[in-house]
Design a protein around this motif. Structure first.
Motif, mmCIF file in Angstrom:
data_model
loop_
_atom_site.group_PDB
_atom_site.id
_atom_site.type_symbol
_atom_site.label_atom_id
_atom_site.label_comp_id
_atom_site.label_asym_id
_atom_site.label_seq_id
_atom_site.Cartn_x
_atom_site.Cartn_y
_atom_site.Cartn_z
ATOM 1 N N GLU A 120 0.822 -1.197 0.000
ATOM 2 C CA GLU A 120 0.000 0.000 0.000
ATOM 3 C C GLU A 120 0.855 1.246 0.000
ATOM 4 O O GLU A 120 1.741 1.401 0.858
ATOM 5 N N PHE A 121 0.613 2.108 -0.959
ATOM 6 C CA PHE A 121 1.314 3.383 -1.037
ATOM 7 C C PHE A 121 0.601 4.387 -0.126
ATOM 8 O O PHE A 121 -0.581 4.654 -0.286
ATOM 9 N N LYS A 122 1.348 4.917 0.840
ATOM 10 C CA LYS A 122 0.804 5.930 1.743
ATOM 11 C C LYS A 122 1.669 7.173 1.637
ATOM 12 O O LYS A 122 2.755 7.251 2.227
ATOM 13 N N LYS A 123 1.144 8.150 0.911
ATOM 14 C CA LYS A 123 1.921 9.362 0.665
ATOM 15 C C LYS A 123 2.214 10.108 1.956
ATOM 16 O O LYS A 123 3.330 10.612 2.157
ATOM 17 N N SER A 124 1.225 10.164 2.847
ATOM 18 C CA SER A 124 1.397 10.921 4.091
ATOM 19 C C SER A 124 2.488 10.334 4.970
ATOM 20 O O SER A 124 3.117 11.054 5.746
ATOM 21 N N GLU A 125 2.706 9.038 4.841
ATOM 22 C CA GLU A 125 3.725 8.365 5.638
ATOM 23 C C GLU A 125 4.973 8.075 4.810
ATOM 24 O O GLU A 125 5.928 7.497 5.348
ATOM 25 N N THR A 126 4.971 8.437 3.571
ATOM 26 C CA THR A 126 6.048 8.102 2.609
ATOM 27 C C THR A 126 6.463 6.639 2.758
ATOM 28 O O THR A 126 7.652 6.302 2.881
ATOM 29 N N SER A 127 5.432 5.774 2.768
ATOM 30 C CA SER A 127 5.713 4.359 2.966
ATOM 31 C C SER A 127 5.146 3.513 1.840
ATOM 32 O O SER A 127 4.215 3.924 1.137
ATOM 33 N N PHE A 128 5.704 2.335 1.714
ATOM 34 C CA PHE A 128 5.253 1.364 0.710
ATOM 35 C C PHE A 128 5.565 -0.016 1.269
ATOM 36 O O PHE A 128 6.410 -0.742 0.763
ATOM 37 N N HIS A 129 4.867 -0.379 2.340
ATOM 38 C CA HIS A 129 5.138 -1.634 3.033
ATOM 39 C C HIS A 129 4.567 -2.819 2.262
ATOM 40 O O HIS A 129 3.475 -2.755 1.698
ATOM 41 N N LEU A 130 5.283 -3.909 2.306
ATOM 42 C CA LEU A 130 4.891 -5.145 1.615
ATOM 43 C C LEU A 130 4.276 -6.111 2.613
ATOM 44 O O LEU A 130 4.836 -6.316 3.705
ATOM 45 N N THR A 131 3.148 -6.693 2.245
ATOM 46 C CA THR A 131 2.495 -7.637 3.141
ATOM 47 C C THR A 131 2.047 -8.887 2.397
ATOM 48 O O THR A 131 1.868 -8.876 1.171
ATOM 49 N N LYS A 132 1.894 -9.953 3.174
ATOM 50 C CA LYS A 132 1.302 -11.187 2.688
ATOM 51 C C LYS A 132 0.586 -11.811 3.870
ATOM 52 O O LYS A 132 1.187 -11.946 4.940
ATOM 53 N N PRO A 133 -0.679 -12.170 3.722
ATOM 54 C CA PRO A 133 -1.455 -12.637 4.877
ATOM 55 C C PRO A 133 -0.907 -13.906 5.516
ATOM 56 O O PRO A 133 -0.964 -14.057 6.736
ATOM 57 N N SER A 134 -0.369 -14.808 4.703
ATOM 58 C CA SER A 134 0.038 -16.099 5.233
ATOM 59 C C SER A 134 1.351 -16.537 4.574
ATOM 60 O O SER A 134 1.379 -16.815 3.371
ATOM 61 N N ALA A 135 2.402 -16.573 5.359
ATOM 62 C CA ALA A 135 3.726 -16.908 4.817
ATOM 63 C C ALA A 135 3.824 -18.377 4.450
ATOM 64 O O ALA A 135 3.270 -19.260 5.130
ATOM 65 N N HIS A 136 4.562 -18.614 3.394
ATOM 66 C CA HIS A 136 4.848 -19.979 2.944
ATOM 67 C C HIS A 136 6.359 -20.170 2.963
ATOM 68 O O HIS A 136 7.119 -19.214 2.798
#
Lengths: 114, 114
Positions: B66-82
């Protein structure tokens, strides 16, 4: 699926020698790049190439380095007078467009300077 | 000048747990942002990219960011790791400064425990 290829996979050279690292980008791509990754460190941009000329280069890419697209298919990185600190993995990449486009990376050439 | 900061050089999760890899960027113009994955002894492969369209970007292998301009962030997620997600992950930013320079973060190595 088209892919970027690089040769050789591993190059060992003596300090002071010249090396040429070769890359064959994906055939319809127009933008070409070289990156390097020193062992355990991050991927560093070296140079981008478009329309037969360098479009941007980093401070790493000094007079020791040069790039060429000699025949419309190969894209080469020449390192003159290699130094121990040039030992790294060198990645070639290509893309069909500019900055918004995915870069496709080759498997890399591991350069070892002894 | 653009830059990328990845928080945490190593992240360890259990199989089936949420994966969260953090990335913050700095750019003087609207950025293009990328996540790449590198498996051992291989080149980099694009997971996903943000190019100013939808702020929630879905990529391959169940990853999203998710790109969050206010936080200058672009965190990567995955609900369930394999287990197969174990690799090095790089966040990158591209800024059209006349060339096509892509700046990579230092990388985060993801470990997945059985």
């Amino acid at each position: 699926e088209p892919e970027v290829t690089q040769t050789p996979s591993h190059q060992v050279t003596q300090m002071g020698q010249e090396v040429i690292l070769r890359c064959v980008p994906i055939s319809n791509h127009l933008y070409f790049y070289w990156y390097r990754q020193i062992l355990g460190q991050k991927v560093e941009f070296l140079v981008s190439f478009y329309n037969n000329e360098i479009s941007e280069k980093s401070e790493i890419f000094d007079d020791q380095f040069s790039v060429e697209r000699p025949d419309g298919s190969n894209f080469t990185l020449k390192i003159r007078s290699t130094k121990l600190e040039d030992s790294a993995m060198y990645f070639c990449a290509s893309s069909s467009g500019g900055r918004a486009y995915e870069q496709y990376f080759g498997p890399g050439t591991r350069l070892t300077v002894t | 000048a653009q830059s990328v900061t990845q928080l945490g050089s190593h992240v360890s999760v259990s199989e089936g747990a949420l994966v969260l890899l953090r990335c913050n960027y700095s750019s003087s113009v609207p950025p293009y942002l990328f996540w790449y994955v590198q498996y051992p002894n291989q080149g980099l492969q694009l997971l996903l990219k943000y190019t100013s369209a939808a702020t929630l970007v879905k990529g391959i292998n169940g990853f999203e960011a998710e790109f969050k301009k206010s936080e200058t962030s672009f965190h990567l997620t995955k609900p369930s790791a394999h287990m197969s997600d174990a690799a090095e992950y790089f966040c990158a930013v591209s800024e059209n400064t006349g060339g096509f320079k892509t700046i990579f973060g230092a990388g985060t190595r993801l470990f997945v425990k059985a």
